[in-house]
Design a protein around this motif. Structure first.
Motif, PDB file in Angstrom:
ATOM      1  N   GLY A  37       0.789  -1.236   0.000  1.00 48.27           N
ATOM      2  CA  GLY A  37       0.000   0.000   0.000  1.00 48.27           C
ATOM      3  C   GLY A  37       0.814   1.274   0.000  1.00 48.27           C
ATOM      4  N   TRP A  38       2.063   1.184   0.397  1.00 46.91           N
ATOM      5  CA  TRP A  38       2.900   2.376   0.498  1.00 46.91           C
ATOM      6  C   TRP A  38       3.191   2.986  -0.878  1.00 46.91           C
ATOM      7  CZ3 TRP A  38       5.017   4.773   4.939  1.00 46.91           C
ATOM      8  CH2 TRP A  38       4.667   4.159   6.128  1.00 46.91           C
ATOM      9  N   PRO A  55      -7.534   3.984   2.817  1.00 48.99           N
ATOM     10  CA  PRO A  55      -6.174   3.431   2.666  1.00 48.99           C
ATOM     11  C   PRO A  55      -6.161   1.906   2.545  1.00 48.99           C
ATOM     12  CG  PRO A  55      -6.520   4.265   4.888  1.00 48.99           C
ATOM     13  CD  PRO A  55      -7.709   4.704   4.084  1.00 48.99           C
ATOM     14  N   VAL A  87       5.881   8.117   1.863  1.00 46.04           N
ATOM     15  CA  VAL A  87       5.129   7.374   0.850  1.00 46.04           C
ATOM     16  C   VAL A  87       5.688   7.633  -0.549  1.00 46.04           C
ATOM     17  CG1 VAL A  87       3.024   7.179   2.225  1.00 46.04           C
ATOM     18  CG2 VAL A  87       3.282   9.121   0.647  1.00 46.04           C
ATOM     19  N   ARG A  91       0.559   6.464   8.829  1.00 46.43           N
ATOM     20  CA  ARG A  91       0.926   7.361   7.746  1.00 46.43           C
ATOM     21  C   ARG A  91      -0.049   7.234   6.567  1.00 46.43           C
ATOM     22  NH1 ARG A  91       5.330  11.006   6.897  1.00 46.43           N
ATOM     23  NH2 ARG A  91       5.813  10.198   8.960  1.00 46.43           N
ATOM     24  N   LEU A  92      -0.436   5.990   6.284  1.00 45.23           N
ATOM     25  CA  LEU A  92      -1.361   5.782   5.163  1.00 45.23           C
ATOM     26  C   LEU A  92      -2.766   6.255   5.516  1.00 45.23           C
ATOM     27  CD1 LEU A  92      -0.280   2.441   3.429  1.00 45.23           C
ATOM     28  CD2 LEU A  92       0.703   4.732   3.332  1.00 45.23           C
ATOM     29  N   TRP A 105      -5.496   0.795  -0.861  1.00 42.93           N
ATOM     30  CA  TRP A 105      -4.089   0.718  -1.279  1.00 42.93           C
ATOM     31  C   TRP A 105      -3.445  -0.584  -0.818  1.00 42.93           C
ATOM     32  CZ3 TRP A 105      -3.528   6.322   0.869  1.00 42.93           C
ATOM     33  CH2 TRP A 105      -3.903   7.246  -0.125  1.00 42.93           C
ATOM     34  N   ALA A 112       0.121   4.600  -2.327  1.00 42.02           N
ATOM     35  CA  ALA A 112      -0.157   5.890  -1.691  1.00 42.02           C
ATOM     36  C   ALA A 112       0.796   6.949  -2.236  1.00 42.02           C
ATOM     37  CB  ALA A 112      -0.023   5.774  -0.172  1.00 42.02           C
TER      38      ALA A 112
END
Lengths: 337, 337
Positions: B190-191, B280, B209, B268-269, B283, B194
């Motif tokens: 997911g990072w 998120p 990200v 963070r996400l 992601w 994002a």
């Protein structure tokens, strides 16, 4: 491309559209996975393929405990033209360029990986043809297409990697030529260059030279044969005989003397040269793409090889009949002109 | 590219000029062999490299008697943008995509080959940066760049082939998942998606990200670890978690159930998702390019892996919390839209 273990990763939506065509018979129409299915369908794995296309990576036998590997990239409009060659011919040629490099080490090819970057509106038939050609050439030496990648690109690019096995022989590099060795050649030189000259002038015949430009016929078996016979250095003639012997001379720190009297000019090339006003010996000395093999031997070369010169002490250079060849550019550089 | 054993063959003159720039700091200016010299200079061969760049082909140790091989092609404007990522980041990412595929078979990488097709007016610094990135990522896993090819092209294309050694382990394919197995994940998901979402909206931060999009951090060591621990199937998450588990489900003929409760969404996400109006979790489930590893195990996964679901009998599909995921496109297809 054939057989795409992995999909080149891009996030969840397409960032940079590259075309709008979605006809059934284009890549955009059938999609990446549809294409991969079409290209891998019905192919039989070859003997050394332990795991073929369809996973993250392929697995190939390397019985020698070492693997020979090389990569060549062919770009549409730079290395081939779809109006000069059919897709299958381009596939064969892309495979041959790499398989000849494996042979030039004294190894036998075990597999090809193919990276195909192509415009979304390219007809699927074109890609199928390319793949057919890659398979045909690989199978002619007992290897298969073991994996690859397909992706979209504004320009058609074919990146081929070949793997090979040395079967217990030492790898024959460019660096082992010694003063006193004979220089020998297997396979033909000058044919592809003559074919290119014909095509560049807008002709499509004689077929023999045009075909040579479209599909080379490297003497694959001569590579392992030379290694077994004790070749001290070997190279695949892809830049031109003099340019490639120059690589051997520099890597080995020797002078190489080539005798043109030993290079028989085929009647066909004499005819084409006369028609185009070119000395055909120039094609033999400087033409690449036939993928002949040039090697040095401590004594006489084995059967099927012809002696074309000798190795001597001296500045690393190649002399033709005792002189620096001044008949034209001796090689090819992709960027300098 | 780095270390170009062979020059892609073209006859004695350049058939199709691709640019006029000849400045000293461009490829056209220094020429192909000049470039190759610049790119290979000062690189130390790694342990398994028996013959590195500069010959017709490289020779790499394959102590296992089998070699793992895969290819990935990255195209400028499709897979990367030179205004979003620096050349070194692009090189690292191109290497990582392939090295992660080797890890996903349970193998350790032994070498990279790099085919580089690039415009003649491209600054040499850009190519040096790319090469630095390829080397840095390869060396992070003890491998080197063993060979390659450089050629001219209207479009910048980076074709990377990775080789690996199984060290006596069985290759872990996508086809071995069995009902009752647990599904586990190593590395982050997911990072990169994002980061891509941030960049696509014209932002350059949060750095965490954006960096994840530019340079993935695959859990390379987790691949051989999983193989040693008896993983029944494994895949590199390059298309997105659900898409890639879908490949496992189809290859293994099983249903895979993923539990979102097991997928912790990093703070963070959550923040980035809130700022961009995106859930998120989408992601995490669909974002590729982080090159996490997903695997199935007969029991609990080894240390460092988190359990995210189970394998069951049923139609080959992936369910999320018991349902077909409808949060968006579950994968990526280069041609279909």
């Amino acid at each position: 491309m054939p057989n795409v273990p992995e999909v080149t990763p891009v996030p969840t939506s397409q960032p940079f559209p590259t075309g709008e065509a979605e006809a059934e018979n284009t890549l955009a129409g059938i999609g990446e996975f549809g294409l991969i299915g079409r290209l891998t369908q019905g192919r039989s794995p070859t003997r050394g393929t332990l795991l073929g296309p369809g996973d993250d990576a392929a697995v190939v036998a390397a019985p020698d405990g070492r693997v020979v590997a090389c990569t060549d990239v062919l770009v549409a409009g730079v290395h081939f033209r779809l109006d000069w060659s059919g897709p299958e011919q381009i596939g064969r040629k892309a495979a041959a360029a790499n398989l000849a490099d494996v042979a030039a080490m004294g190894a036998v090819p075990t597999g090809l990986l193919v990276g195909l970057a192509c415009p979304p509106d390219m007809p699927v038939e074109t890609l199928s043809g390319l793949t057919d050609g890659l398979w045909a050439e690989a199978q002619s030496v007992g290897a298969g297409v073991i994996g690859g990648d397909v992706t979209s690109s504004p320009t058609l690019v074919v990146a081929v990697t070949a793997l090979g096995d040395l079967e217990g022989r030492e790898a024959v590099t460019r660096a082992g030529a010694r003063p006193g060795d004979t220089v020998a050649l297997a396979g033909r030189v000058g044919w592809a260059a003559a074919g290119w000259a014909v095509l560049a002038r807008g002709f499509r015949s004689p077929v023999a030279v045009v075909s040579a430009h479209r599909v080379p016929e490297p003497p694959y078996a001569s590579g392992p044969q030379a290694a077994a016979a004790g070749a001290t250095a070997m190279i695949d003639v892809s830049d031109g005989l003099l340019a490639d012997l120059g690589h051997v001379a520099r890597a080995s720190g020797v002078r190489i003397d080539v005798r043109t009297a030993a290079l028989a000019v085929p009647a066909r090339l004499v005819d084409v040269g006369a028609a185009l006003g070119v000395d055909p010996m120039h094609w033999l000395l400087t033409g690449g793409e036939d993928h002949a093999l040039a090697a040095t031997f401590p004594g006489e070369p084995p059967e099927g090889w012809i002696t074309i010169g000798t190795v001597a002490e001296g500045e690393p250079e190649v002399l033709v009949d005792g002189r620096v060849y001044d008949g034209g550019p001796g090689g090819w550089d992709h960027f300098a002109r």
